[in-house]
Design a protein around this motif. Structure first.
Motif, mmCIF file in Angstrom:
data_model
loop_
_atom_site.group_PDB
_atom_site.id
_atom_site.type_symbol
_atom_site.label_atom_id
_atom_site.label_comp_id
_atom_site.label_asym_id
_atom_site.label_seq_id
_atom_site.Cartn_x
_atom_site.Cartn_y
_atom_site.Cartn_z
ATOM 1 N N GLY A 411 -6.414 6.408 -14.261
ATOM 2 C CA GLY A 411 -5.523 5.336 -14.685
ATOM 3 C C GLY A 411 -4.062 5.667 -14.466
ATOM 4 O O GLY A 411 -3.197 5.186 -15.204
ATOM 5 N N PHE A 412 -3.765 6.469 -13.438
ATOM 6 C CA PHE A 412 -2.394 6.866 -13.120
ATOM 7 C C PHE A 412 -2.041 6.326 -11.736
ATOM 8 O O PHE A 412 -2.697 6.670 -10.749
ATOM 9 N N SER A 413 -0.979 5.540 -11.664
ATOM 10 C CA SER A 413 -0.684 4.836 -10.413
ATOM 11 C C SER A 413 -0.328 5.773 -9.271
ATOM 12 O O SER A 413 -0.580 5.454 -8.100
ATOM 13 N N HIS A 414 0.258 6.941 -9.557
ATOM 14 C CA HIS A 414 0.621 7.823 -8.443
ATOM 15 C C HIS A 414 -0.614 8.400 -7.758
ATOM 16 O O HIS A 414 -0.521 8.932 -6.652
ATOM 17 N N GLY A 415 -1.793 8.260 -8.399
ATOM 18 C CA GLY A 415 -3.024 8.695 -7.756
ATOM 19 C C GLY A 415 -3.413 7.835 -6.568
ATOM 20 O O GLY A 415 -4.327 8.184 -5.815
ATOM 21 N N ARG A 416 -2.715 6.710 -6.385
ATOM 22 C CA ARG A 416 -3.016 5.847 -5.228
ATOM 23 C C ARG A 416 -2.377 6.362 -3.951
ATOM 24 O O ARG A 416 -2.755 5.940 -2.862
ATOM 25 N N ILE A 417 -1.383 7.249 -4.078
ATOM 26 C CA ILE A 417 -0.726 7.739 -2.860
ATOM 27 C C ILE A 417 -1.211 9.135 -2.463
ATOM 28 O O ILE A 417 -1.240 9.462 -1.278
ATOM 29 N N HIS A 418 -1.574 9.961 -3.459
ATOM 30 C CA HIS A 418 -2.121 11.284 -3.175
ATOM 31 C C HIS A 418 -3.159 11.610 -4.249
ATOM 32 O O HIS A 418 -3.101 11.065 -5.359
ATOM 33 N N PRO A 419 -4.097 12.519 -3.959
ATOM 34 C CA PRO A 419 -5.078 12.904 -4.978
ATOM 35 C C PRO A 419 -4.411 13.547 -6.198
ATOM 36 O O PRO A 419 -3.394 14.234 -6.073
#
Length: 540
Positions: A411-419
């Motif tokens: 549920g962390f949006s920065h996980g959409r750009i890198h693992p």
């Protein structure tokens, strides 16, 4: 018929001659990329992969002779695994949108929502989307001939048996050090530059030290509130200066948070917290600025490193060793941690050993919820049902704590750009920590003592010896006060209220006088807001 859907983040190797493959990233016990070997199939294959491999993967077996398909999830559970039956098909996917995109699996499971509201740390197979279930850590899904079943092939209880315990403290320290260093190195392999969130606390500091030891370049981010209780920059600076890496500091920004937005939108549970939006954005910005390719964190350290601070630790020692001098040492340790006397700690620990049940009792909270919502709560987890007779109370609590971190890893949006990698909850670390007696973790009157001693020579002493802990509570309170009108609207007239789950009288009384000195009160209020925002994202 069985159909396998693979999320965008996962990689898949070709099927071998026996119809087996790995989806995601599997690592051998030697830390090297895993390769399928031998002729094991069926149940033997599932047991082999969770015993010999770890990482973030699903092991898939599609036998060429038409035998049932088997999908096994690794015990770290870092790669999602959801499944849904639609008509004659059973679909397995790492991205829940693949299950819902063109199918009518979008209605809310209100029993699961009620359970989440009352106990958001218990993650079961049942998700909050009707018809969508989750394959839990170390489970295998067997599908064929129009039927399917789910079975465990790994359990944390296997590592809590008294025969499995590491009974020498120094050995436990050395093994934990080696395990964390090798686990972090294996997970960091293939990455060049990591952004790591640090607080200057023990857990994130351990991961930072291990990352540097692996040779990966790191850039650190620390988040601070304007109130002293949430400002840990002093310790973060000590860590970055002592280990020699760059540090970016960010101070809370209430205006960066949209409480009506859920970063868990698209996930089958309301696991995102609105106050984290500000930090998520800062992580993404820093990764872009330094050209990082992965995020690391110390999530789960309190859970895995057994920061219980409970007399159940003394109960464990009494039930294991009986009346020996070591029992008084543990009483003294708990007295130091709990600011009490050793005699009081001893009495309460012995009383805990005699009190039934010995197992951990999951806490429920009904604050701001209606009595009607409680009638929907359903506790069901295969690990709870499989708890062995005679399990020590502290060990039972340790397993429960490890279960409790699962809803806080996504549920962390920065996980959409890198693992986003959380190495402290990886399978090898979990297994080893469960083999360490609970009373070792409070040695010397320090929580997480084994981890402190394991990394004492790699971290600044101010970090190793730190006992304070920061909290975002003042930021959460600021969010509630700044958004009180919107919160009142969401919780009085939103989807939760439509289903009779909210005690609107209690909500309004709190919002009309938002000066409750107990942080849990406004944290609880914002937790309901987060669930409401998630529900609205699915309705939308």
């Amino acid at each position: 018929m069985a159909e396998l859907c693979v999320g965008k983040a996962a990689s898949t190797s070709p099927l071998d001659p026996l119809g087996r493959t790995i989806v995601g990233r599997a690592i051998g016990r030697d830390g090297q990329p895993a390769r399928l070997m031998g002729g094991k199939v069926g149940a033997q294959f599932s047991e082999q992969v969770v015993r010999e491999f770890w990482g973030m993967f699903l092991a898939v077996e599609i036998p060429p002779d038409g035998d049932p398909v088997r999908v096994t999830r690794d015990a770290s559970s870092l790669l999602p695994a959801y499944y849904a039956a639609t008509g004659s098909e059973l679909i397995v996917a790492s991205d829940v949108s693949l299950l819902t995109a063109e199918r009518s699996v979008k209605s809310i499971d209100w029993t699961a929502v009620a359970t989440h509201l009352h106990c958001d740390s218990l993650r079961t197979r049942r998700t909050c989307i009707a018809g969508v279930s989750e394959l839990l850590a170390g489970e295998v899904l067997v599908a064929g001939h129009g039927q399917f079943s789910v079975k465990p092939v790994w359990s944390p209880w296997a590592f809590t048996h008294r025969d499995a315990q590491i009974n020498d403290y120094r050995s436990a320290v050395d093994q934990l050090r080696d395990c964390v260093l090798s686990t972090v190195a294996a997970l960091a392999n293939g990455y060049e530059h990591a952004v790591i969130g640090i607080s200057g606390g023990l857990d994130s500091s351990v991961v930072a030290a291990a990352l540097l030891n692996s040779g990966v370049k790191i850039s650190a981010l620390t988040l601070a509130t304007t109130a002293p209780g949430g400002d840990e920059r002093h310790y973060a600076r000590i860590l970055s200066s002592g280990l020699g890496f760059g540090l970016t500091e960010a101070v809370e920004e209430v205006d960066c948070v949209d409480i009506a937005h859920s970063e868990a939108a698209g996930l089958p549970r309301p696991v995102a917290r609105s106050f984290a939006q500000w930090g998520n954005r800062r992580h993404a910005e820093l990764a872009t600025d330094v050209a990082a390719d992965v995020f690391f964190n110390g999530a789960g350290g309190d859970n895995v490193f057994c920061a219980l601070n409970s007399v159940s630790m003394l109960a464990d020692r009494w039930m294991t060793e009986g009346l020996r001098i070591g029992l008084l040492h543990t009483a003294r340790d708990l007295a130091v941690m709990g600011d009490t006397t050793w005699w009081d700690a001893l009495k309460r620990g012995l009383a805990r050993a005699r009190r039934k049940p010995l197992h951990y009792r999951w806490p429920l909270t009904g604050k701001f919820l209606s009595e009607y919502s409680r009638t929907h709560v359903a506790f069901e987890h295969p690990w709870l049902a499989a708890r062995p007779d005679g399990t020590l109370p502290g060990k039972s609590a340790h397993v429960a704590w490890m279960m409790g971190i699962q809803n806080h890893l996504e549920g962390f949006s920065h996980g959409r750009i890198h693992p986003i990698v959380s190495p402290l909850v990886a399978q090898p670390v979990q297994e080893l920590c469960l083999r360490i007696p609970t009373w070792f973790w409070c040695a010397g009157g320090r929580n997480r003592a084994v981890a402190r001693d394991a990394f004492a020579d790699l971290l600044p002493q101010a970090i190793v010896n730190r006992t304070s802990k920061g909290t975002p509570s003042t930021f959460v309170l600021a969010l509630m006060r700044a958004n009180s009108a919107s919160i009142k609207e969401m919780l009085n007239y939103g989807i939760l209220a439509e289903h009779g789950f909210v005690d609107t009288g209690a909500v309004n009384a709190c919002l009309d006088c938002p000066d409750d000195p107990v942080p849990a009160t406004y944290a609880r209020m914002m937790a309901l807001v987060d669930v409401e925002a998630w529900l609205q994202s699915w309705r939308g």
